[in-house]
Design a protein around this motif. Sequence first.
Motif, PDB file in Angstrom:
ATOM      1  N   ARG A 188       1.700  -1.531 -14.784  1.00  0.00           N
ATOM      2  CA  ARG A 188       2.625  -2.521 -14.228  1.00  0.00           C
ATOM      3  C   ARG A 188       2.279  -2.840 -12.780  1.00  0.00           C
ATOM      4  NH1 ARG A 188       6.253  -5.759 -17.018  1.00  0.00           N
ATOM      5  NH2 ARG A 188       5.236  -5.332 -18.970  1.00  0.00           N
ATOM      6  N   MET A 189       1.378  -2.054 -12.176  1.00  0.00           N
ATOM      7  CA  MET A 189       1.074  -2.216 -10.749  1.00  0.00           C
ATOM      8  C   MET A 189      -0.352  -2.707 -10.530  1.00  0.00           C
ATOM      9  SD  MET A 189       2.962   1.273  -9.410  1.00  0.00           S
ATOM     10  CE  MET A 189       2.847   0.876  -7.663  1.00  0.00           C
ATOM     11  N   ALA A 233      -6.364  -4.479  -7.660  1.00  0.00           N
ATOM     12  CA  ALA A 233      -5.362  -3.411  -7.678  1.00  0.00           C
ATOM     13  C   ALA A 233      -5.804  -2.241  -8.556  1.00  0.00           C
ATOM     14  CB  ALA A 233      -4.021  -3.956  -8.161  1.00  0.00           C
ATOM     15  N   ALA A 234      -6.485  -2.511  -9.664  1.00  0.00           N
ATOM     16  CA  ALA A 234      -6.852  -1.434 -10.586  1.00  0.00           C
ATOM     17  C   ALA A 234      -7.787  -0.433  -9.934  1.00  0.00           C
ATOM     18  CB  ALA A 234      -7.487  -2.015 -11.851  1.00  0.00           C
ATOM     19  N   THR A 235      -8.824  -0.925  -9.237  1.00  0.00           N
ATOM     20  CA  THR A 235      -9.767  -0.024  -8.581  1.00  0.00           C
ATOM     21  C   THR A 235      -9.085   0.759  -7.473  1.00  0.00           C
ATOM     22  OG1 THR A 235     -11.656  -1.446  -9.092  1.00  0.00           O
ATOM     23  CG2 THR A 235     -11.900   0.086  -7.257  1.00  0.00           C
ATOM     24  N   THR A 236      -8.297   0.076  -6.654  1.00  0.00           N
ATOM     25  CA  THR A 236      -7.612   0.750  -5.552  1.00  0.00           C
ATOM     26  C   THR A 236      -6.668   1.823  -6.056  1.00  0.00           C
ATOM     27  OG1 THR A 236      -7.724  -1.233  -4.174  1.00  0.00           O
ATOM     28  CG2 THR A 236      -6.098   0.429  -3.558  1.00  0.00           C
ATOM     29  N   LEU A 237      -5.838   1.463  -7.027  1.00  0.00           N
ATOM     30  CA  LEU A 237      -4.832   2.411  -7.512  1.00  0.00           C
ATOM     31  C   LEU A 237      -5.474   3.561  -8.270  1.00  0.00           C
ATOM     32  CD1 LEU A 237      -1.840   2.743  -7.279  1.00  0.00           C
ATOM     33  CD2 LEU A 237      -1.541   1.505  -9.407  1.00  0.00           C
ATOM     34  N   TRP A 288      -9.713   4.747 -15.957  1.00  0.00           N
ATOM     35  CA  TRP A 288      -8.414   4.075 -15.816  1.00  0.00           C
ATOM     36  C   TRP A 288      -8.564   2.631 -15.384  1.00  0.00           C
ATOM     37  CZ3 TRP A 288      -4.421   6.153 -18.088  1.00  0.00           C
ATOM     38  CH2 TRP A 288      -4.497   7.513 -18.395  1.00  0.00           C
ATOM     39  N   VAL A 289      -9.646   2.320 -14.664  1.00  0.00           N
ATOM     40  CA  VAL A 289      -9.942   0.922 -14.373  1.00  0.00           C
ATOM     41  C   VAL A 289     -10.229   0.173 -15.676  1.00  0.00           C
ATOM     42  CG1 VAL A 289     -11.533  -0.657 -13.218  1.00  0.00           C
ATOM     43  CG2 VAL A 289     -10.830   1.452 -12.065  1.00  0.00           C
ATOM     44  N   LEU A 290     -11.016   0.795 -16.553  1.00  0.00           N
ATOM     45  CA  LEU A 290     -11.337   0.181 -17.840  1.00  0.00           C
ATOM     46  C   LEU A 290     -10.094  -0.012 -18.700  1.00  0.00           C
ATOM     47  CD1 LEU A 290     -14.608   2.112 -18.737  1.00  0.00           C
ATOM     48  CD2 LEU A 290     -14.433  -0.299 -18.125  1.00  0.00           C
ATOM     49  N   ARG A 334       0.820  -1.205   0.000  1.00  0.00           N
ATOM     50  CA  ARG A 334       0.000   0.000   0.000  1.00  0.00           C
ATOM     51  C   ARG A 334       0.866   1.273   0.000  1.00  0.00           C
ATOM     52  NH1 ARG A 334      -5.426   0.973   1.002  1.00  0.00           N
ATOM     53  NH2 ARG A 334      -5.576  -1.139   0.193  1.00  0.00           N
ATOM     54  N   ALA A 335       2.001   1.217   0.684  1.00  0.00           N
ATOM     55  CA  ALA A 335       2.880   2.390   0.705  1.00  0.00           C
ATOM     56  C   ALA A 335       3.391   2.709  -0.697  1.00  0.00           C
ATOM     57  CB  ALA A 335       4.058   2.141   1.655  1.00  0.00           C
TER      58      ALA A 335
END
Length: 435
Positions: A144-145, A151-155, A341-343, A16-17
Amino acid sequence: MEQAAPAEVVDRPIQRARMIGYASGNFGKNVLASTMDVFLLFVLTERWGVSPAAAGLVVMVGLVWDGVCDPLLGRLVDRSADRLGLYRRLLFVGAPLVGVLFTLFFLDPGWRGPAILAWATVMVLLFRTAYSVCDVAHNALMMRMTRVPGAATTLSGLRYMFSCLGALTVAHFARAFVDPAADGGGYGLLAVTGGAALAYVATLWLSAASAPRSVVVPGASAPRASLAWILGNRPLLLLLALGFVQALTLPFFARSFAYIGKGIFHDPGWTGKALTTLALSQLVALPGWMSIARRIRQAHVLTLALITTATGLTLFAAVPAAIAGIAVFGIGNAGLQMMIWVLLANAIDHGECHTGVRFEGLPVALLLLVLKLGGGLSGALLGQGLSWVGWAVATPLKFENGANLLTMAWAVPLIGALICLVIVTRQVPKATPAV
């Protein structure tokens, strides 16, 4: 079949960091992007005496050029044997150049007429070229993350939170752009833009430092971008259509705030209040959108976001003096911008799943291209619209012209939201799961 890109990251959860450190780059990016998006046209017309139509063309040329640069850069980064390493190097080297060019643009050289128009055009092109390099690298880094579930929704949500904080910062200093009396002879604006440039460099460097390290497979060759990969990727094509329409129409709303504050309400402080309301409503709404996106289908999330956006514009049309319409618009726009960006992350995964080849830089660049083409055309149309309503420096707007300005501010984005709603409800695959 071509081999996948050699610079692969082990598919394990990103700390998360690291996510927060990476997402912080959106703060600096949005401080600069929001400043140019909201105040470039206003500075050109109200401070430097450029006609609205010519100023709109400057905005369009800069964004279109920026967009054209993106696919070229995307193709280059996709061919790198160490994509993560290249992303970091571009951010470390490019960010200071972007900051310097941004600050130089707002240093008024004192010229007027054709000279100031030429100066503005050259500086905008230089700034947009450098900004494009960092923008592609930073956005491709996200791809890449996001290769593990969730991860996509969170980021994407974290990125947009930092974007909203950047927009709040711009709103706080709005008076330095719209009110010459508060500028302190130009030094106030220099301090504001210089501080924005420093924030950009610091957060982009933090993003680069937060990126996971790459694992390069010896002897593997990077894939060459394939037109068939793009044309065969239906989710990506639908996303590009959605992105273009919303970029063409929705920015009319916030870009009109400075002109509404000056020409309708005769209060430079109204612009800052409106921008603050917009940014705060987006920031507060984001955790809710992130939670919703994990529970319902993407098409439903987008539909809800677009309906909320259209509702806010309708409220503003009914009572422009009330701030509620701007707040509701911001709530809906937060969901829309996050989901874009999720899409994109899903479209890239879709392409890899169906072809065995993963492209990141090029899809990111194509999305940035349509967003910037739409935004550039939007700026030119707004300049033409200002000419149509009779906007002129130091000349009060007539009542009917003020009414036309307000109508233009809400009607164009409302039409765009409705078109986007049609795209989503009729074409986005309903079975696509949220990420």
